[in-house]
Design a protein around this motif. Structure first.
Motif, PDB file in Angstrom:
ATOM      1  N   GLY A 127      12.845  -2.594  48.851  1.00 18.10           N
ATOM      2  CA  GLY A 127      13.302  -1.570  49.776  1.00 18.10           C
ATOM      3  C   GLY A 127      14.243  -2.120  50.823  1.00 18.10           C
ATOM      4  O   GLY A 127      15.223  -1.474  51.206  1.00 18.10           O
ATOM      5  N   ALA A 128      13.964  -3.348  51.294  1.00 21.97           N
ATOM      6  CA  ALA A 128      14.818  -3.964  52.310  1.00 21.97           C
ATOM      7  C   ALA A 128      16.217  -4.229  51.766  1.00 21.97           C
ATOM      8  O   ALA A 128      17.215  -4.068  52.479  1.00 21.97           O
ATOM      9  N   THR A 129      16.300  -4.621  50.495  1.00 26.58           N
ATOM     10  CA  THR A 129      17.608  -4.830  49.881  1.00 26.58           C
ATOM     11  C   THR A 129      18.372  -3.524  49.766  1.00 26.58           C
ATOM     12  O   THR A 129      19.564  -3.452  50.100  1.00 26.58           O
ATOM     13  N   GLY A 144      16.203 -23.460  52.069  1.00 27.79           N
ATOM     14  CA  GLY A 144      16.420 -22.035  52.242  1.00 27.79           C
ATOM     15  C   GLY A 144      15.355 -21.220  51.558  1.00 27.79           C
ATOM     16  O   GLY A 144      14.194 -21.619  51.468  1.00 27.79           O
ATOM     17  N   GLU A 145      15.759 -20.055  51.045  1.00 28.97           N
ATOM     18  CA  GLU A 145      14.828 -19.143  50.398  1.00 28.97           C
ATOM     19  C   GLU A 145      15.397 -18.652  49.079  1.00 28.97           C
ATOM     20  O   GLU A 145      16.617 -18.597  48.904  1.00 28.97           O
ATOM     21  N   ILE A 146      14.512 -18.292  48.173  1.00 30.39           N
ATOM     22  CA  ILE A 146      14.921 -17.602  46.955  1.00 30.39           C
ATOM     23  C   ILE A 146      14.536 -16.147  47.157  1.00 30.39           C
ATOM     24  O   ILE A 146      13.424 -15.717  46.851  1.00 30.39           O
ATOM     25  N   SER A 147      15.469 -15.374  47.715  1.00 30.65           N
ATOM     26  CA  SER A 147      15.154 -14.018  48.143  1.00 30.65           C
ATOM     27  C   SER A 147      15.744 -12.941  47.232  1.00 30.65           C
ATOM     28  O   SER A 147      15.205 -11.839  47.155  1.00 30.65           O
ATOM     29  N   HIS A 148      16.833 -13.241  46.569  1.00 30.99           N
ATOM     30  CA  HIS A 148      17.427 -12.274  45.647  1.00 30.99           C
ATOM     31  C   HIS A 148      16.428 -11.982  44.536  1.00 30.99           C
ATOM     32  O   HIS A 148      15.864 -12.893  43.931  1.00 30.99           O
ATOM     33  N   ALA A 168      19.703  -2.570  53.169  1.00 28.69           N
ATOM     34  CA  ALA A 168      20.859  -3.361  53.586  1.00 28.69           C
ATOM     35  C   ALA A 168      22.121  -2.913  52.862  1.00 28.69           C
ATOM     36  O   ALA A 168      23.204  -2.835  53.462  1.00 28.69           O
ATOM     37  N   ILE A 169      22.006  -2.631  51.574  1.00 36.10           N
ATOM     38  CA  ILE A 169      23.166  -2.160  50.818  1.00 36.10           C
ATOM     39  C   ILE A 169      23.611  -0.796  51.337  1.00 36.10           C
ATOM     40  O   ILE A 169      24.812  -0.528  51.485  1.00 36.10           O
ATOM     41  N   ALA A 170      22.650   0.077  51.656  1.00 37.32           N
ATOM     42  CA  ALA A 170      22.987   1.390  52.211  1.00 37.32           C
ATOM     43  C   ALA A 170      23.713   1.250  53.542  1.00 37.32           C
ATOM     44  O   ALA A 170      24.683   1.978  53.820  1.00 37.32           O
ATOM     45  N   SER A 183      16.694  -9.019  56.645  1.00 33.78           N
ATOM     46  CA  SER A 183      15.866 -10.105  56.115  1.00 33.78           C
ATOM     47  C   SER A 183      16.287 -10.488  54.706  1.00 33.78           C
ATOM     48  O   SER A 183      15.799 -11.464  54.149  1.00 33.78           O
ATOM     49  N   GLU A 184      17.203  -9.716  54.123  1.00 29.09           N
ATOM     50  CA  GLU A 184      17.583  -9.895  52.725  1.00 29.09           C
ATOM     51  C   GLU A 184      18.969 -10.514  52.621  1.00 29.09           C
ATOM     52  O   GLU A 184      19.977  -9.823  52.502  1.00 29.09           O
ATOM     53  N   ARG A 185      19.019 -11.846  52.678  1.00 29.88           N
ATOM     54  CA  ARG A 185      20.301 -12.539  52.590  1.00 29.88           C
ATOM     55  C   ARG A 185      21.066 -12.139  51.347  1.00 29.88           C
ATOM     56  O   ARG A 185      22.286 -11.944  51.377  1.00 29.88           O
ATOM     57  N   ASP A 186      20.374 -12.040  50.225  1.00 28.25           N
ATOM     58  CA  ASP A 186      21.059 -11.798  48.961  1.00 28.25           C
ATOM     59  C   ASP A 186      21.474 -10.353  48.767  1.00 28.25           C
ATOM     60  O   ASP A 186      22.091 -10.016  47.758  1.00 28.25           O
ATOM     61  N   ALA A 187      21.139  -9.492  49.735  1.00 28.26           N
ATOM     62  CA  ALA A 187      21.676  -8.135  49.688  1.00 28.26           C
ATOM     63  C   ALA A 187      23.174  -8.138  49.979  1.00 28.26           C
ATOM     64  O   ALA A 187      23.898  -7.229  49.547  1.00 28.26           O
TER      65      ALA A 187
END
Length: 344
Positions: free
Chosen positions: A203-205, A54-58, A208-210, A231-235
């Motif tokens: 910004g992408a996170t 996977g990814e380390i995106s957070h 997504a939260i917004a 694109s931000e899974r951890d959002a």
């Protein structure tokens, strides 16, 4: 004999240890892997590696890896299936091949250390403690009992992981977390802990939260939100954490499409609800879902929704309709449709 000494004895006979993190590893998984590697080194294992998929995106997870200089490599699934004699395979913070990892199903596992709910586990060494608040708590206990060298990096990693997994000792915390924190505190780097706690948000996170806030639907004390594609899974878990703090909300579930999967994240303070069991019941037949009473997540392959008639916006609408309907059924919500709606 204790679990710690049993683990040390198993490691002492090994020449190599491969530690596999779960997909998109968080601080609890990463710190546990780091600690297990140190324990293995003290037991005389010369070759050690930590792998992940996977990814380390957070942003917090990226900061954790960078600031603590955690040596990670990408998992090659076939490399862990066929191992030479003396080569051990370990899972930390997860437990089953093929579930939240890309290890081929049926691969023999030597070491499992985890605190997530599971049925019977199969490994040469298993320490499964669903009652504790973090896997890092278990590893901190091992480090202490085996008198493994506790430098600032390891102490900071374990202490931060325990704090993060328990939301600052407020979620799922037990006496064991406080005992571990007391042991780790003196050696931990306070400045590094502060830097880990306040990483920059992309910004992408934020977007997504917004979106999760804007598209929330509330029925009773349960909130659902669909962020669409991101694109931000951890959002998603960050959004779930935030939305669960809204007045009157006891359970928050956020879902969205990330690459080729539908990701879900849930949080709850409702004593009547076990969100891990509820997500498992809702999606076990189509993906991996489950977790604790207060915190859970899931992953559904997007392929089960895809056909010639579903692409782009149509696919997003189909996912929203199906996932929302399953969540409404699992959590007993009335009047919730697949359309995005906000009820104040």
């Amino acid at each position: 004999m204790t679990a710690a000494t049993d683990l040390r004895d198993l490691l002492a006979g090994a020449t190599e240890l491969t530690i596999v993190c779960h997909n998109n590893p968080d601080p609890d998984c990463l710190a546990s892997a780091l600690a297990l590697g140190r324990i293995a080194a003290a037991a005389g294992v010369d070759e050690r590696r930590i792998l992940y998929s996977g990814e380390i995106s957070h942003q917090q997870n990226r900061a954790f890896v960078n600031l603590l200089d955690v040596d990670l490599a990408t998992l090659d699934p076939e490399s862990v299936r066929d191992r030479e004699e003396g080569s051990l395979l370990a899972f930390v913070d997860h437990a089953v091949p093929g579930a939240n990892n890309r290890v081929p199903e049926g691969t023999p596992v030597d070491v499992v250390i985890d605190h997530h709910p599971h049925d019977a586990l199969d490994a040469r060494f298993v320490d499964h403690r669903e009652g504790v608040g973090a896997t890092a708590t278990i590893l901190a206990e091992y480090v202490r009992e085996l008198d493994v060298d506790l430098d600032g990096t390891l102490a900071t990693a374990l202490l931060f992981a325990i704090r993060r997994e328990t939301l600052g000792f407020l979620r799922g915390v037990t006496r064991a977390e406080y005992d571990a924190a007391a042991f780790l505190h003196e050696a931990a780097d306070a400045d590094l802990l502060r830097r880990l706690a306040s990483p920059a948000v992309s910004g992408a996170t934020a977007d997504a939260i917004a979106t999760a806030i804007e598209h929330r639907t509330i029925r009773g004390s349960t909130l659902l939100s669909n962020v669409g594609r991101t694109s931000e899974r951890d959002a998603l878990p960050q959004a779930a954490d935030y939305l669960a703090t809204l007045e009157g909300v006891e359970t928050a579930i956020v879902f969205g499409i990330v690459e080729d999967t539908v990701q879900l994240s849930a949080r709850s303070t409702d004593s009547r609800v076990h969100v891990g069991d509820a997500l498992g019941d809702a999606f076990a037949d189509v993906g991996n879902a489950g977790g604790h009473r207060e915190m859970a997540g899931g992953e559904i392959p997007l392929g089960i929704f895809a056909d010639d008639a579903a692409d782009g916006d149509a696919l997003c609408d189909l996912v929203a309709t199906v996932v929302t309907a399953r969540l409404a059924d699992a959590f007993g919500l009335e009047g919730v449709e697949g359309e995005e709606e906000t009820e104040e």
